[in-house]
Design an enzyme around this catalytic site. Structure first.
Site, PDB file in Angstrom:
ATOM      1  N   THR A  94       4.165 -22.838  23.733  1.00 46.99           N
ATOM      2  CA  THR A  94       5.071 -21.325  23.705  1.00 46.99           C
ATOM      3  C   THR A  94       5.930 -21.059  24.795  1.00 46.99           C
ATOM      4  O   THR A  94       5.469 -21.301  25.952  1.00 46.99           O
ATOM      5  CB  THR A  94       3.648 -20.390  23.483  1.00 46.99           C
ATOM      6  OG1 THR A  94       3.016 -20.786  22.279  1.00 46.99           O
ATOM      7  CG2 THR A  94       4.419 -19.016  23.386  1.00 46.99           C
ATOM      8  N   PHE A 106       7.663 -18.336  26.958  1.00 50.04           N
ATOM      9  CA  PHE A 106       7.678 -16.712  27.194  1.00 50.04           C
ATOM     10  C   PHE A 106       9.037 -16.606  28.068  1.00 50.04           C
ATOM     11  O   PHE A 106       9.594 -17.474  28.687  1.00 50.04           O
ATOM     12  CB  PHE A 106       6.396 -16.631  28.104  1.00 50.04           C
ATOM     13  CG  PHE A 106       5.144 -16.805  27.236  1.00 50.04           C
ATOM     14  CD1 PHE A 106       4.711 -15.828  26.852  1.00 50.04           C
ATOM     15  CD2 PHE A 106       4.484 -18.041  27.206  1.00 50.04           C
ATOM     16  CE1 PHE A 106       3.277 -15.810  26.089  1.00 50.04           C
ATOM     17  CE2 PHE A 106       3.205 -18.277  26.578  1.00 50.04           C
ATOM     18  CZ  PHE A 106       2.676 -17.178  25.970  1.00 50.04           C
TER      19      PHE A 106
END
Length: 376
Positions: free
Chosen positions: A281, A283
């Protein structure tokens, strides 16, 4: 009988003449640019170009050729504008910028907000980017995090923007448009899900597994091997671990990060339970002040386009002609305007670079509602 070789020779002669005339036209366009530099006239005159395209199209002998002539000259005019934008930059005529260049992004004595609870992947991204000792707190929603920096209660917010398996986090793209905040950094975290449970619990004790829907999906193969377990969706992976920790039920387990397992005092029953080992992921680190570090190398922008043939290509060509590498493009629907879209583009560069300034000048003149979301 037609002679293919002879026809190709004729085309070569015509093509050479087109190149000669194109370069002659570009030379005149450079003189036009000099005139505009001296008089302050804008490079782009949309109504004039549209009239010119209609006039040229009318000279064609068929509808097919009319479309071709208009498309050809639309691109020639677009190329001419790009050269004029370059000349403006070379002559020191720059557009004002809202951004301030700084030596580095300050990570000392700052307060950071993130969505979720301790042990979430957002928590891990924050710790990785800012360090273990950073002052931090959490809020319930991503919008709440944006509100915290809006009102100065936090210096930075940490938000997930995309997952390599599940795709973009749509709500956070929309929040970037809604708030006048900027991206000042990014942190990629590998989502290495683990199965966690209370100390003393074993795999044979488990009856129910809690986690975020994406985490359940990303561990599908592991879960399919335990069809006796009930799977229940929870708000996020760390909240699932917190629930298991607080309810003291040996039959409950959570799919979470190792951060959450450590923070909530849980044991890890199984590691590497995710299907895709590269699952990560990304960010973003969001701030209120419009700053960028001198070594920043990625820029995020968004803009809207009219429903016209070639409008998307024409916008992207500003990156092509300035030698900028585009790394990502996404679209999001514009609220209350059915079937119209805002495009989000990431590309490599620094706001101090001449090529970047040229591209942004062209975009600003030719698209609608251009926003620079950050250089990081």
């Amino acid at each position: 009988m037609l002679d293919l070789g002879k026809m190709r020779d004729e085309i070569d002669v015509i093509d050479s003449e087109i190149v000669r005339l194109f370069e002659k036209r570009m030379k005149i366009c450079e003189n036009v640019a000099q005139f505009k530099i001296e008089t302050g006239k804008p490079v782009f005159d949309k109504s004039r170009e549209q009239d010119k395209l209609k006039t040229l199209g009318a000279k064609a002998g068929s509808d097919f050729n009319r479309c071709g002539v208009e498309e050809l000259f639309q691109q020639i005019m677009s190329i001419s504008r790009k050269r004029q934008y370059q000349l403006l930059q070379e002559n020191g005529i720059e557009e004002p910028s809202d951004f301030t260049k700084i030596d580095f992004i300050n990570k000392e004595n700052v307060t950071v907000v993130y969505q979720g609870v301790e042990g979430a992947y957002s928590y891990g991204a924050m710790k990785t980017f800012f360090g273990e000792d950073v002052k931090n707190y959490h809020v319930a929603t991503w919008k709440d995090a944006m509100e915290e920096i809006k009102f100065g209660r936090a210096d930075y917010a940490v938000l997930p923007i995309e997952n390599s398996t599940a795709g973009i986090v749509q709500d956070n793209y929309d929040l970037l448009t809604k708030y006048d905040h900027v991206i000042v950094g990014e942190q990629i975290i590998r989502c290495q899900h683990v199965l966690t449970a209370l100390p003393g619990a074993t795999l044979s004790d488990i009856r129910t597994v809690y986690s975020h829907p994406q985490a359940l999906m990303q561990c599908r193969e592991f879960l399919d091997a335990h069809k006796e377990w009930h799977q229940k969706e929870w708000s996020n992976t760390a909240a699932a671990a917190k629930k298991v920790s607080e309810e003291h039920d040996l039959s409950q387990a959570a799919i979470s990060s190792s951060y959450a397992a450590e923070y909530f005092g849980l044991n890890i029953l199984s590691e590497n339970i995710f299907t895709n080992s590269d699952n990560s992921t990304r960010f973003i680190i969001v701030a209120k002040k419009k700053v960028y570090a001198k070594d920043a190398h990625k820029i995020s922008v968004s803009y809207e386009l009219p429903h016209e043939s070639g409008s998307l290509y024409n916008s992207l060509s500003h990156f092509i002609y300035n030698g900028l590498n585009m790394t990502k493009i996404e679209s999001r629907p514009i609220p209350k305007r059915n079937w119209e879209y805002r495009f989000f583009v990431d590309f490599e560069g620094n706001l101090s670079d001449s090529a970047v300034k040229n591209a942004l000048r062209g975009l600003r003149s030719e698209v609608q509602n251009l926003r620079v979301h950050g250089n990081y």
